[in-house]
Design a protein around this motif. Structure first.
Motif, PDB file in Angstrom:
ATOM      1  N   THR A 148       0.840  -1.206   0.000  1.00 23.44           N
ATOM      2  CA  THR A 148       0.000   0.000   0.000  1.00 23.44           C
ATOM      3  C   THR A 148       0.873   1.253   0.000  1.00 23.44           C
ATOM      4  OG1 THR A 148      -1.791  -1.161   1.149  1.00 23.44           O
ATOM      5  CG2 THR A 148      -1.796   1.252   1.272  1.00 23.44           C
ATOM      6  N   GLN A 163      -7.456   1.016  -5.597  1.00 18.88           N
ATOM      7  CA  GLN A 163      -8.536   0.100  -5.951  1.00 18.88           C
ATOM      8  C   GLN A 163      -8.265  -0.634  -7.262  1.00 18.88           C
ATOM      9  OE1 GLN A 163      -8.991   3.413  -5.464  1.00 18.88           O
ATOM     10  NE2 GLN A 163     -10.180   4.304  -7.116  1.00 18.88           N
ATOM     11  N   LYS A 169      -6.946  -5.654  -1.516  1.00 23.00           N
ATOM     12  CA  LYS A 169      -8.172  -5.840  -0.730  1.00 23.00           C
ATOM     13  C   LYS A 169      -8.428  -7.315  -0.456  1.00 23.00           C
ATOM     14  CE  LYS A 169     -11.523  -3.772   1.317  1.00 23.00           C
ATOM     15  NZ  LYS A 169     -11.212  -3.097   2.561  1.00 23.00           N
ATOM     16  N   LYS A 170      -8.173  -8.162  -1.452  1.00 25.10           N
ATOM     17  CA  LYS A 170      -8.393  -9.600  -1.280  1.00 25.10           C
ATOM     18  C   LYS A 170      -7.470 -10.167  -0.195  1.00 25.10           C
ATOM     19  CE  LYS A 170     -10.040 -10.294  -6.014  1.00 25.10           C
ATOM     20  NZ  LYS A 170     -11.369 -10.799  -5.797  1.00 25.10           N
ATOM     21  N   GLU A 172      -6.199  -8.406   2.297  1.00 20.74           N
ATOM     22  CA  GLU A 172      -6.677  -7.833   3.560  1.00 20.74           C
ATOM     23  C   GLU A 172      -7.869  -8.653   4.073  1.00 20.74           C
ATOM     24  OE1 GLU A 172      -6.986  -3.374   5.230  1.00 20.74           O
ATOM     25  OE2 GLU A 172      -8.195  -3.738   3.439  1.00 20.74           O
ATOM     26  N   GLU A 173      -8.746  -9.081   3.181  1.00 20.83           N
ATOM     27  CA  GLU A 173      -9.895  -9.908   3.568  1.00 20.83           C
ATOM     28  C   GLU A 173      -9.461 -11.271   4.102  1.00 20.83           C
ATOM     29  OE1 GLU A 173     -12.202  -9.977  -0.036  1.00 20.83           O
ATOM     30  OE2 GLU A 173     -12.858  -7.891   0.228  1.00 20.83           O
ATOM     31  N   THR A 178      -2.849  -5.141   6.385  1.00 22.86           N
ATOM     32  CA  THR A 178      -3.789  -4.017   6.341  1.00 22.86           C
ATOM     33  C   THR A 178      -3.392  -2.968   5.307  1.00 22.86           C
ATOM     34  OG1 THR A 178      -4.898  -2.315   7.644  1.00 22.86           O
ATOM     35  CG2 THR A 178      -2.604  -2.753   8.206  1.00 22.86           C
ATOM     36  N   THR A 179      -4.407  -2.356   4.708  1.00 21.83           N
ATOM     37  CA  THR A 179      -4.178  -1.202   3.828  1.00 21.83           C
ATOM     38  C   THR A 179      -4.302   0.099   4.620  1.00 21.83           C
ATOM     39  OG1 THR A 179      -6.523  -1.103   3.208  1.00 21.83           O
ATOM     40  CG2 THR A 179      -5.073  -2.383   1.764  1.00 21.83           C
ATOM     41  N   ASN A 180      -4.710   0.012   5.868  1.00 22.76           N
ATOM     42  CA  ASN A 180      -4.918   1.181   6.717  1.00 22.76           C
ATOM     43  C   ASN A 180      -3.589   1.601   7.359  1.00 22.76           C
ATOM     44  OD1 ASN A 180      -5.752   3.179   8.439  1.00 22.76           O
ATOM     45  ND2 ASN A 180      -7.081   1.887   9.673  1.00 22.76           N
TER      46      ASN A 180
END
Length: 191
Positions: A148, A163, A169-170, A172-173, A178-180
């Motif tokens: 990220t 995005q 995202k995948k 992170e799921e 984390t992307t945060n």
């Protein structure tokens, strides 16, 4: 011609001078089956035996654009330890990249080389005008976070919305990371 690349780049000489050994990556017998129970699509993979036998290992990608995955950073670089990389392309590339990152022995550290960045035409490039000297370096045990941060850095050179990189995202799921970045203790150093 992987042997020529290591010889021409000086990597082979540096490894040997440090007492290391160059290992082949072009022999299926050098890989072993590894279960990926947390994965969604790629439930197992043949991963290089040297990785699985190591106490710790480091993932050191070069930051660059990539036609299929959008970007090559630490998560996409994990394809390099897998025998059948074609499987990724035939079975939801972004999900498979996230899936391989769930392997039972992840890298202890991901060090992203963003010194010279291939901003377009990746993974191979073209005439040389697509390379930008950015002099960056990113490091983290969290592959999602370091990717990220590196992609945000890349976005200063050429538009690359997070995005657009579906495997972030995948992963992170799948609780890979984390992307945060705001939730982390990020340290920035200028040398």
């Amino acid at each position: 011609q992987w042997t020529a690349c290591y010889s021409n780049s000086g990597i082979e000489a540096a490894v040997q001078a440090a007492g290391g050994e160059m290992l082949p990556a072009n022999d299926k017998g050098s890989y072993q089956d590894v279960a990926l129970p947390r994965a969604k699509v790629m439930k197992k993979a043949k991963i290089h035996r040297a990785i699985m036998a190591s106490d710790v290992w480091f993932n050191v990608p070069v930051l660059k654009s990539h036609g299929g995955a959008g970007m090559t950073v630490s998560m996409k670089n994990m394809m390099g330890i897998v025998w059948d990389r074609g499987y990724f392309h035939w079975n939801d590339l972004h999900q498979c990249i996230a899936d391989i990152c769930t392997m039972p022995k992840p890298p202890a550290l991901n060090i992203v080389d963003a010194y010279r960045i291939l901003v377009e035409g990746g993974p191979r490039g073209g005439r040389g005008k697509e390379v930008v000297v950015a002099k960056g370096l990113f490091a983290s045990a969290d592959m999602v976070a370091v990717d990220t941060a590196a992609i945000r850095f890349f976005g200063q050179l050429r538009s690359m919305p997070l995005q657009n990189i579906g495997h972030l995202k995948k992963a992170e799921e799948l609780s890979v990371g984390t992307t945060n970045l705001e939730s982390l203790a990020v340290k920035r150093l200028k040398v």
